[in-house]
Design a protein around this motif. Structure first.
Motif, short mmCIF file in Angstrom:
data_model
loop_
_atom_site.label_atom_id
_atom_site.label_comp_id
_atom_site.label_asym_id
_atom_site.label_seq_id
_atom_site.Cartn_x
_atom_site.Cartn_y
_atom_site.Cartn_z
N ALA A 202 29.33 22.75 40.75
CA ALA A 202 29.11 24.20 40.67
C ALA A 202 30.47 24.87 40.59
O ALA A 202 31.42 24.48 41.25
CB ALA A 202 28.35 24.69 41.90
N GLY A 203 30.57 25.90 39.76
CA GLY A 203 31.84 26.60 39.64
C GLY A 203 31.86 27.49 38.42
O GLY A 203 30.86 27.58 37.68
N PRO A 204 32.98 28.17 38.18
CA PRO A 204 34.23 28.07 38.94
C PRO A 204 34.27 29.08 40.09
O PRO A 204 33.56 30.08 40.08
CB PRO A 204 35.28 28.43 37.90
CG PRO A 204 34.58 29.45 37.03
CD PRO A 204 33.14 29.00 36.97
N PHE A 205 35.16 28.80 41.06
CA PHE A 205 35.43 29.69 42.18
C PHE A 205 36.94 29.83 42.32
O PHE A 205 37.71 29.08 41.74
CB PHE A 205 34.86 29.11 43.48
CG PHE A 205 33.39 28.83 43.45
CD1 PHE A 205 32.47 29.86 43.57
CD2 PHE A 205 32.91 27.52 43.33
CE1 PHE A 205 31.11 29.60 43.57
CE2 PHE A 205 31.55 27.26 43.33
CZ PHE A 205 30.65 28.31 43.44
N GLY A 206 37.34 30.79 43.18
CA GLY A 206 38.74 30.89 43.56
C GLY A 206 39.52 31.96 42.83
O GLY A 206 39.19 32.34 41.70
N ASP A 207 40.56 32.44 43.52
CA ASP A 207 41.39 33.51 42.94
C ASP A 207 42.87 33.13 42.88
O ASP A 207 43.74 33.98 42.87
CB ASP A 207 41.22 34.81 43.72
CG ASP A 207 41.67 34.71 45.17
OD1 ASP A 207 42.01 33.59 45.60
OD2 ASP A 207 41.69 35.74 45.86
N LEU A 208 43.16 31.82 42.83
CA LEU A 208 44.54 31.37 42.65
C LEU A 208 44.81 31.24 41.15
O LEU A 208 44.78 30.15 40.59
CB LEU A 208 44.78 30.04 43.36
CG LEU A 208 46.24 29.57 43.38
CD1 LEU A 208 47.07 30.44 44.30
CD2 LEU A 208 46.34 28.11 43.83
N TRP A 209 45.04 32.37 40.49
CA TRP A 209 45.32 32.38 39.07
C TRP A 209 46.57 33.23 38.83
O TRP A 209 46.89 34.11 39.60
CB TRP A 209 44.13 32.91 38.28
CG TRP A 209 43.56 34.20 38.79
CD1 TRP A 209 42.66 34.36 39.79
CD2 TRP A 209 43.87 35.51 38.33
NE1 TRP A 209 42.39 35.69 39.99
CE2 TRP A 209 43.11 36.43 39.10
CE3 TRP A 209 44.71 36.02 37.32
CZ2 TRP A 209 43.17 37.80 38.91
CZ3 TRP A 209 44.77 37.40 37.14
CH2 TRP A 209 44.00 38.27 37.92
N LEU A 210 47.26 32.94 37.76
CA LEU A 210 48.54 33.59 37.49
C LEU A 210 48.34 35.04 37.05
O LEU A 210 47.74 35.30 36.01
CB LEU A 210 49.31 32.81 36.42
CG LEU A 210 50.73 33.29 36.13
CD1 LEU A 210 51.62 33.14 37.36
CD2 LEU A 210 51.32 32.51 34.96
N ARG A 211 48.86 35.97 37.86
CA ARG A 211 48.77 37.39 37.53
C ARG A 211 49.84 37.76 36.50
O ARG A 211 50.98 37.30 36.59
CB ARG A 211 48.96 38.26 38.77
CG ARG A 211 47.71 38.49 39.60
CD ARG A 211 47.22 37.24 40.31
NE ARG A 211 46.13 37.57 41.24
CZ ARG A 211 45.44 36.64 41.91
NH1 ARG A 211 45.72 35.35 41.75
NH2 ARG A 211 44.48 37.01 42.73
N PRO A 212 49.48 38.61 35.53
CA PRO A 212 50.48 39.05 34.55
C PRO A 212 51.60 39.83 35.23
O PRO A 212 51.36 40.72 36.04
CB PRO A 212 49.68 39.95 33.61
CG PRO A 212 48.25 39.58 33.83
CD PRO A 212 48.15 39.16 35.26
N ALA A 213 52.82 39.49 34.94
CA ALA A 213 53.99 40.18 35.51
C ALA A 213 55.24 39.64 34.83
O ALA A 213 55.18 38.69 34.04
CB ALA A 213 54.07 39.96 37.02
N ASP A 214 56.37 40.26 35.15
CA ASP A 214 57.65 39.79 34.63
C ASP A 214 58.50 39.14 35.71
O ASP A 214 59.52 38.50 35.39
CB ASP A 214 58.44 40.96 34.02
CG ASP A 214 57.74 41.56 32.80
OD1 ASP A 214 57.16 40.78 32.02
OD2 ASP A 214 57.76 42.80 32.65
N GLU A 215 58.11 39.29 36.97
CA GLU A 215 58.90 38.75 38.08
C GLU A 215 58.91 37.23 38.05
O GLU A 215 57.99 36.60 37.50
CB GLU A 215 58.34 39.25 39.42
CG GLU A 215 58.68 40.70 39.74
CD GLU A 215 57.86 41.67 38.94
OE1 GLU A 215 58.25 42.85 38.86
OE2 GLU A 215 56.82 41.26 38.36
#
Length: 355
Positions: A202-215
């Motif tokens: 079952a999935g997907p779950f989770g919020d460990l994804w790369l956020r858009p940014a320049d840092e």
């Protein structure tokens, strides 16, 4: 006198997620978390027994009944602010919840599918790679996870996708599984080669994804927590990411290291500055290891101060490692934002790793 009257009709109780278009029924027969998952809502969760805090949500409106006292996990301030644990709360009325991260979480259908282990190979003495062939197409974002279940087990086990999403094959996924003695799934997996065995996903779950940014990016992985970090960085490299990146991989000894060739290839393919360091905490002083020793926090303090101040942090591994990392960062910078973590937890009280 009216002996009979028509029963009043009641609108079904619902839960509304603030800032989203997500609304689902909460009859009150199960926890809010389970009713959300049954409705296809990818509600953040992990342990499901009220210990990890992943499903922490702010109760904006409505009333709930607690299954287990949330004060065990939530702070006094969080309780005063109206936070609940969705896995330990049953709706008594319609409710409105503010669920951190759900509003901007990547939109993918939540699927349940049968699967077959098409490949099973050893990576280290206690970590195996399994590749599953699914009966249904699956879309996910690098860094997320799925729940795997075998017949006869008491519940599912959570494992992160270990590779970036396939551009063509959406029915093939890879996971790294660490063997923890007493874990139903990992004991079963490590007893024999399980190629061709059947299970459910079952999935997907989770919020460990790369956020858009320049840092710049700081990634920190421990043990099998390398899986989502590697997937996240592979996907970023594929997209031509140019952000300065440091990857720290913590392990006990050299025999606990794996995927070094893949990480070396990732470093060489990165379109920008990329530094990879493996750190061993229990390597023998007499060994030939020439790399870093100690803990990931020791190496963190050696990084350029400006980089540590500016970076966005993505980390996955044992809670003790992530807690230490968070505390060390707090000593250097006051801003707690841009710290994205996936802590290994378990449904078995007293254990410390995903099983």
């Amino acid at each position: 006198m009216k002996l009979f009257s028509r029963a009043k009709s009641h609108a079904p109780r619902t839960a509304t997620i603030t800032g989203t278009n997500k609304v689902f029924e909460v009859p009150g027969k199960d926890s809010i978390l389970n009713e959300a998952l049954a409705a296809g809502i990818p509600f953040p969760h992990s342990c499901t027994v009220g210990t990890c805090g992943t499903c922490k949500s702010k109760l904006v409106h409505g009333k709930v009944r607690e299954i287990v006292d949330s004060a065990i996990t939530l702070s006094a301030q969080e309780l005063r602010d109206g936070y609940i644990l969705a896995c330990q709360s049953i709706a008594r009325t319609s409710v409105e919840l503010d669920v951190a991260g759900l509003a901007d979480m990547p939109e993918h259908p939540l699927i349940h599918t049968d699967a077959v282990i098409s490949s099973h190979r050893t990576l280290t003495h206690d970590i195996a790679e399994i590749v599953l062939t699914l009966d249904k197409d699956l879309d996910y974002t690098a860094g997320q996870y799925a729940e795997l279940r075998i017949d006869g087990a008491t519940g599912p086990r959570s494992y992160s996708f270990a590779t970036a999403p396939g551009e063509t094959d959406r029915r093939r996924v890879t996971f790294y599984v660490r063997h923890v003695a007493g874990g139903q799934f990992s004991d079963w997996l490590f007893e024999n080669n399980r190629q061709n065995a059947q299970l459910q996903l079952a999935g997907p779950f989770g919020d460990l994804w790369l956020r858009p940014a320049d840092e710049p990016i700081l990634c920190v992985a421990g043990g099998s927590g390398l899986a989502p970090i590697k997937a996240l960085l592979e996907d970023a490299a594929r997209q031509g990411c140019k952000r300065q990146t440091v990857l720290l991989f913590g392990a006990r000894t050299q025999r606990d290291l794996y995927c070094l060739e893949e990480l070396d290839a990732l470093e060489r393919s990165w379109d920008g500055q990329f530094e990879f360091r493996a750190i061993l905490s229990e390597e023998s002083p007499e060994s030939t290891w020439a790399g870093a020793r100690g803990f990931v926090t020791d190496v963190l303090r050696q990084l350029p101060n400006q980089f540590v101040h500016d970076c966005h942090v993505y980390t996955c591994g044992p809670p003790v490692m992530i807690d230490a990392l968070e505390a060390a960062l707090h000593e250097i910078r006051a801003d707690p934002r841009h710290f994205y973590a996936d802590r290994f937890v378990t449904r078995i009280p007293g254990a410390a790793q995903t099983l």
